[in-house]
Scaffold this motif. Sequence first.
Motif, PDB file in Angstrom:
ATOM      1  N   VAL A  14     -38.657 -25.263  83.816  1.00 41.44           N
ATOM      2  CA  VAL A  14     -38.491 -24.622  82.520  1.00 41.44           C
ATOM      3  C   VAL A  14     -39.635 -25.072  81.637  1.00 41.44           C
ATOM      4  CG1 VAL A  14     -37.002 -24.315  80.521  1.00 41.44           C
ATOM      5  CG2 VAL A  14     -35.981 -24.688  82.783  1.00 41.44           C
ATOM      6  N   SER A  15     -40.222 -24.160  80.932  1.00 46.34           N
ATOM      7  CA  SER A  15     -41.318 -24.511  80.033  1.00 46.34           C
ATOM      8  C   SER A  15     -40.796 -24.615  78.609  1.00 46.34           C
ATOM      9  CB  SER A  15     -42.417 -23.446  80.108  1.00 46.34           C
ATOM     10  OG  SER A  15     -43.445 -23.741  79.201  1.00 46.34           O
ATOM     11  N   THR A  16     -40.927 -25.781  78.008  1.00 47.27           N
ATOM     12  CA  THR A  16     -40.424 -26.018  76.665  1.00 47.27           C
ATOM     13  C   THR A  16     -41.455 -26.785  75.852  1.00 47.27           C
ATOM     14  OG1 THR A  16     -38.225 -26.243  77.627  1.00 47.27           O
ATOM     15  CG2 THR A  16     -38.491 -26.931  75.338  1.00 47.27           C
ATOM     16  N   THR A  17     -41.805 -26.248  74.711  1.00 51.59           N
ATOM     17  CA  THR A  17     -42.741 -26.947  73.828  1.00 51.59           C
ATOM     18  C   THR A  17     -41.993 -27.949  72.975  1.00 51.59           C
ATOM     19  OG1 THR A  17     -42.465 -25.390  72.021  1.00 51.59           O
ATOM     20  CG2 THR A  17     -44.127 -24.844  73.685  1.00 51.59           C
ATOM     21  N   HIS A  18     -42.747 -28.836  72.299  1.00 54.24           N
ATOM     22  CA  HIS A  18     -42.114 -29.815  71.422  1.00 54.24           C
ATOM     23  C   HIS A  18     -41.318 -29.136  70.333  1.00 54.24           C
ATOM     24  CE1 HIS A  18     -45.442 -32.947  72.507  1.00 54.24           C
ATOM     25  NE2 HIS A  18     -44.736 -32.545  73.537  1.00 54.24           N
ATOM     26  N   PHE A 347     -34.777 -36.558  68.856  1.00 55.52           N
ATOM     27  CA  PHE A 347     -36.103 -36.014  69.088  1.00 55.52           C
ATOM     28  C   PHE A 347     -37.160 -37.119  69.059  1.00 55.52           C
ATOM     29  CE2 PHE A 347     -40.077 -34.120  67.526  1.00 55.52           C
ATOM     30  CZ  PHE A 347     -40.279 -33.146  68.478  1.00 55.52           C
ATOM     31  N   PHE A 348     -37.048 -38.011  68.102  1.00 62.63           N
ATOM     32  CA  PHE A 348     -37.992 -39.121  68.001  1.00 62.63           C
ATOM     33  C   PHE A 348     -37.967 -39.975  69.268  1.00 62.63           C
ATOM     34  CE2 PHE A 348     -39.000 -43.527  66.745  1.00 62.63           C
ATOM     35  CZ  PHE A 348     -40.279 -43.335  66.236  1.00 62.63           C
ATOM     36  N   ASN A 349     -36.778 -40.285  69.763  1.00 64.43           N
ATOM     37  CA  ASN A 349     -36.652 -41.097  70.974  1.00 64.43           C
ATOM     38  C   ASN A 349     -37.251 -40.396  72.184  1.00 64.43           C
ATOM     39  OD1 ASN A 349     -35.312 -42.906  69.357  1.00 64.43           O
ATOM     40  ND2 ASN A 349     -33.422 -42.910  70.527  1.00 64.43           N
ATOM     41  N   ILE A 350     -36.931 -39.113  72.350  1.00 66.83           N
ATOM     42  CA  ILE A 350     -37.384 -38.393  73.539  1.00 66.83           C
ATOM     43  C   ILE A 350     -38.894 -38.214  73.531  1.00 66.83           C
ATOM     44  CG2 ILE A 350     -37.301 -36.154  74.708  1.00 66.83           C
ATOM     45  CD1 ILE A 350     -34.374 -36.041  74.170  1.00 66.83           C
ATOM     46  N   MET A 351     -39.465 -37.897  72.385  1.00 63.61           N
ATOM     47  CA  MET A 351     -40.914 -37.735  72.330  1.00 63.61           C
ATOM     48  C   MET A 351     -41.630 -39.064  72.540  1.00 63.61           C
ATOM     49  SD  MET A 351     -41.266 -34.607  72.171  1.00 63.61           S
ATOM     50  CE  MET A 351     -43.037 -34.807  72.251  1.00 63.61           C
ATOM     51  N   THR A 352     -41.055 -40.153  72.075  1.00 66.13           N
ATOM     52  CA  THR A 352     -41.628 -41.475  72.330  1.00 66.13           C
ATOM     53  C   THR A 352     -41.598 -41.796  73.816  1.00 66.13           C
ATOM     54  OG1 THR A 352     -40.962 -42.271  70.138  1.00 66.13           O
ATOM     55  CG2 THR A 352     -41.419 -43.927  71.821  1.00 66.13           C
ATOM     56  N   ILE A 353     -40.481 -41.482  74.466  1.00 68.49           N
ATOM     57  CA  ILE A 353     -40.357 -41.729  75.903  1.00 68.49           C
ATOM     58  C   ILE A 353     -41.325 -40.840  76.675  1.00 68.49           C
ATOM     59  CG2 ILE A 353     -38.784 -41.496  77.872  1.00 68.49           C
ATOM     60  CD1 ILE A 353     -36.511 -42.356  76.001  1.00 68.49           C
ATOM     61  N   MET A 357     -44.242 -41.990  79.323  1.00 63.31           N
ATOM     62  CA  MET A 357     -44.108 -41.578  80.718  1.00 63.31           C
ATOM     63  C   MET A 357     -45.339 -40.853  81.265  1.00 63.31           C
ATOM     64  SD  MET A 357     -41.281 -42.343  82.320  1.00 63.31           S
ATOM     65  CE  MET A 357     -41.213 -41.064  83.564  1.00 63.31           C
ATOM     66  N   ALA A 358     -46.374 -40.706  80.472  1.00 58.62           N
ATOM     67  CA  ALA A 358     -47.560 -39.960  80.920  1.00 58.62           C
ATOM     68  C   ALA A 358     -48.088 -40.520  82.238  1.00 58.62           C
ATOM     69  CB  ALA A 358     -48.639 -40.027  79.846  1.00 58.62           C
ATOM     70  N   GLY A 359     -48.121 -39.673  83.271  1.00 56.10           N
ATOM     71  CA  GLY A 359     -48.627 -40.069  84.580  1.00 56.10           C
ATOM     72  C   GLY A 359     -47.674 -40.902  85.400  1.00 56.10           C
ATOM     73  N   SER A 385     -37.331 -30.210  82.657  1.00 55.53           N
ATOM     74  CA  SER A 385     -38.408 -29.232  82.488  1.00 55.53           C
ATOM     75  C   SER A 385     -39.786 -29.880  82.509  1.00 55.53           C
ATOM     76  CB  SER A 385     -38.215 -28.492  81.159  1.00 55.53           C
ATOM     77  OG  SER A 385     -38.318 -29.391  80.068  1.00 55.53           O
ATOM     78  N   ARG A 386     -39.859 -31.138  82.885  1.00 59.50           N
ATOM     79  CA  ARG A 386     -41.130 -31.859  82.865  1.00 59.50           C
ATOM     80  C   ARG A 386     -42.102 -31.275  83.895  1.00 59.50           C
ATOM     81  NH1 ARG A 386     -42.773 -37.360  84.977  1.00 59.50           N
ATOM     82  NH2 ARG A 386     -44.226 -38.224  83.433  1.00 59.50           N
ATOM     83  N   GLU A 387     -43.335 -31.126  83.467  1.00 59.11           N
ATOM     84  CA  GLU A 387     -44.355 -30.591  84.372  1.00 59.11           C
ATOM     85  C   GLU A 387     -44.526 -31.509  85.572  1.00 59.11           C
ATOM     86  OE1 GLU A 387     -49.056 -29.195  84.231  1.00 59.11           O
ATOM     87  OE2 GLU A 387     -48.035 -29.903  82.410  1.00 59.11           O
ATOM     88  N   GLY A 388     -44.507 -30.923  86.763  1.00 58.52           N
ATOM     89  CA  GLY A 388     -44.605 -31.715  87.981  1.00 58.52           C
ATOM     90  C   GLY A 388     -43.263 -32.156  88.523  1.00 58.52           C
ATOM     91  N   GLY A 389     -42.190 -31.772  87.849  1.00 59.85           N
ATOM     92  CA  GLY A 389     -40.856 -32.132  88.313  1.00 59.85           C
ATOM     93  C   GLY A 389     -40.281 -33.299  87.531  1.00 59.85           C
TER      94      GLY A 389
END
Length: 633
Positions: A14-18, A347-353, A357-359, A385-389
């Motif tokens: 699923v593609s979801t923007t911030h 939202f703040f927590n999820i965007m921080t996580i 999680m990059a890479g 919906s994270r890119e790459g699974g």
Amino acid sequence: MHSIGTTVLPTISVSTTHEEFFVEGLADPSPPSPSLFLGLPTMDYSVGQHSPSPDDIVLAYVSRFLMEDDNEDKLLRQDSDHHALLQAQEPFAQILLSSSISTNSNNSINRNNMEGANNLLQGSSGDQCSLSSVFSMCVDSVGAFSKSIQEASRFCPRDNSIRKEQQVHQRVTECSNHRVMNKRYSKDEQLEVEVCRARKAMVMMEEIEEVFGKMMLRGYETWRNDMEKLHIAKADEAMNSKKSGSKAKSDVVDLGALLIRCAQAVAAGSVMPAQELLKQIRQHASSTGDATQRLAQCFSKGLEARLAGTGSQLCLSGMADRTLVVEYLKAYKLYMAACCFNRVALFFNIMTIENAMAGKSKLHIVDFGPHHGFQWAGLLRWMSSREGGPPEVKITAINRLQPKSCPAEGIDDTGHRLGKCALEFGVPFKFHAITAKWETICADNLNTDVDEVLVVNDLFNFSILTDESIYFDRPSPRDVVLNNIRKMRPDVFIQGVVNSSYGTSFLARFREAVFYYSALFDMLDATIPREDNMRLVLEQGMLGHSVLNVIACEGMELMYRPEKYRQWQVRNQRAGLRQLPLKPNIIQVLKEKVMKDHHKDFFVGEDGQWLLQGWMGRILYAHSTWVADAIAE
């Protein structure tokens, strides 16, 4: 068959923007849960893994639930030879026997696991200072209760016409009338009473699970629908008020000043003047009036309890009350629709996580106070919906010890509900629970992997930890916990605090509580119609419980000790933590969405790398992110 380990499920693309996430996205509830499962080892649940059989856990409770009245127990013993009653009891007896055998077997298997946890299972309790935490306390008994209901329902007739709640309550009332009219039940009446209770239990369990499902699996849809209904209801209320020409009557009595004067009399031990002031307050207070009248109604109960010395008993009885479980769940849903505080925190927590999680492909969250898992249901949906699974997600829930008089949270149910969400969203998932004094939790307890991203989370919970006012001769539990977090060396520590400070005296605490809760009551008055019954549960039940504790309790019985965000900043830095800068894009999105979807008097701001939330200029909550400072090592 019970499966052990992690089950990797198909990926959902699923593609979801911030931006879409905040307005079009997730389950939300987050902030503020006690446990009495002190004799159990730590629990580890994975997707596909099931808990022990309900027969092994709850049948003793079912037996008490169905035969809870002492007089009924006597009658059962007296009439135990009745043929119909023996037939009804036989299935219970068989399952209780198998449960006993199974439990003994499980205890033998788990004895070794207990050794590693026993050193943690000592201590006392507390709770947090937000409305959400009070909700959590009020539904702590849902886990064990709902399991017992499921077991009881297996012995009920499948009569759909009787499963409507109104009919069930009517039937139970009839059973109660028999109890009053006759000192002794007939044998048939005793059997009928048990069936009535089981039917009522079935209805309640179904309604509880339905609400949980809406809040966790369909969080965004539930929130959006509830919010739109609120907007319509408030518009109708304003329209009706305008048509009738009615205006809000300004009370000539200054209830705020009366409350302060009464608190001063109570603090001075002037009983008669305090009682006279309380009488005046009650004459003008109302649980269905304007915000100030409702606040006065709530605070007058706390002052009365302090005068009578019954604060501790009332707090404990409120925590153990199982009669309003469904009402509290519905009231919390209403709170989620009425204000933005928990959605912003989520939202703040999820965007921080996400940034941490990059890479990476493995995530481990250490959560102090799991809040029944509401906030992490949104994270699981987001990760699907994270890119790459989706990554592998493991949550270690740090649960609180509670006095024996408090209900159990059902932490195993929290794990299974989250496991159900993970299965639905296609996210590999593990859940591990530890019940312990929070200051005893250290890196050795976490079973971390070198390749996982470690996130430590505190959402409005650390204000329950005792401070220097109790532990003046040694480090306070707050400082110990923060030092232990630094030693865990997390990739990020996310902290959310209740922005209030009660000081060291009763009067200072009372004044600050009046200011803080005035903002909350005013916010509810502006966003929820006055005739809404669930608003009464929110204000007089959920908020009322925390107000009662703040006013009527002292010492170790005082559960809420919030501090201003600047005070927490000093504590964190002293513990060797370094604050991270806020992400400008996150702040901008939050501001835009709050302005678009919520009342104009909500605000989102920032100060010194803290994200601030509040109402009409008063800062109520603050959020920040931290890492271990290398210099402090």
